[in-house]
Design a protein around this motif. Structure first.
Motif: not given
Length: 225
Positions: A164-167, A169-182, A209-214
């Motif tokens: 969801r975060i990737y989708r 960020a893709e629309a903005t063209g500015h990508f964060p670093n994402l890590h899946l931990e634990q 990203i804050d507006e993404i449903k979680t």
């Protein structure tokens, strides 16, 4: 004991032709002890209030003024009183399109950045940090960064959040670093490497990203009976 006699003197009714006569033209009037009373108050409701130029004057010794609206007197018009009060008739009303400063960060779009543009100062970053939820500032060796952590139910929910975060960020063209931990924790970091720190684009993406449903991904709260 001698009887005491009280005498009352009632002046005759004032004719309607008198200048001091009341303006009510409905029914006879009785003048008594300085007050004017209409003889048929019940008929006031049937009076034609739409009659142009007609006014109701307050009854009694202390005049309360006129009831309802009236046209201004010529002397009032000449004085220009309408230009001296709030809400003048010539007030200009315009519908303004909100500029970018009035929009929330999530409604703005990322813009191109020059490599010579300086990064945001720590004071400016602290002010913008109030406009995003759950993010914190990291003062790293490479400059300031934005970081956010999410605790999810399981590994599958972590992968779903990253998608969801990737989708977004893709629309903005500015990508964060994402890590899946634990296996159930996602960490996102934002900064603009080309300028060596934070830019407005980082805060715009964080707000989106804050507006993404979680709510369907985070652990459910226990309800105690």
């Amino acid at each position: 004991m001698a009887a005491t006699h009280l005498c009352f003197s009632v002046p005759p009714p004032i004719p309607f032709s008198s200048p001091s006569a009341p303006k009510l033209r409905h029914g006879p009037s009785l003048y008594c002890a300085g007050f004017n009373f209409t003889h048929k108050l019940s008929e006031l409701s049937n009076f034609n209030r739409r009659q142009k130029g007609h006014q109701f004057s307050a009854l009694g010794g202390d005049l309360l003024g006129d009831f309802g609206a009236r046209d201004p007197f010529p002397a009032e018009i000449e004085s220009g009183f309408g230009e001296k009060v709030l809400g003048s008739g010539n007030t200009e009303h315009r519908i303004l399109i909100p500029n970018i400063s009035a929009l929330s960060l999530a409604q703005q779009e990322c813009g191109p950045l020059s490599p010579f543009q300086p990064p945001l100062s720590k004071d400016d970053a602290q002010k913008l940090l109030r406009k995003v939820v759950g993010w914190r500032l990291l003062d790293d060796e490479g400059g300031l960064k934005l970081q956010c952590l999410w605790k999810l139910r399981d590994f599958k929910c972590g992968v779903e959040l990253i998608n969801r975060i990737y989708r977004v960020a893709e629309a903005t063209g500015h990508f964060p670093n994402l890590h899946l931990e634990q296996s159930n924790q996602v960490r996102a970091e934002l900064w603009t490497a080309s300028i060596g720190g934070l830019s407005m684009n980082d805060f715009i993406v964080a707000a989106k990203i804050d507006e993404i449903k979680t709510s369907d991904l985070v652990p459910k709260k226990r309800v105690w009976a």
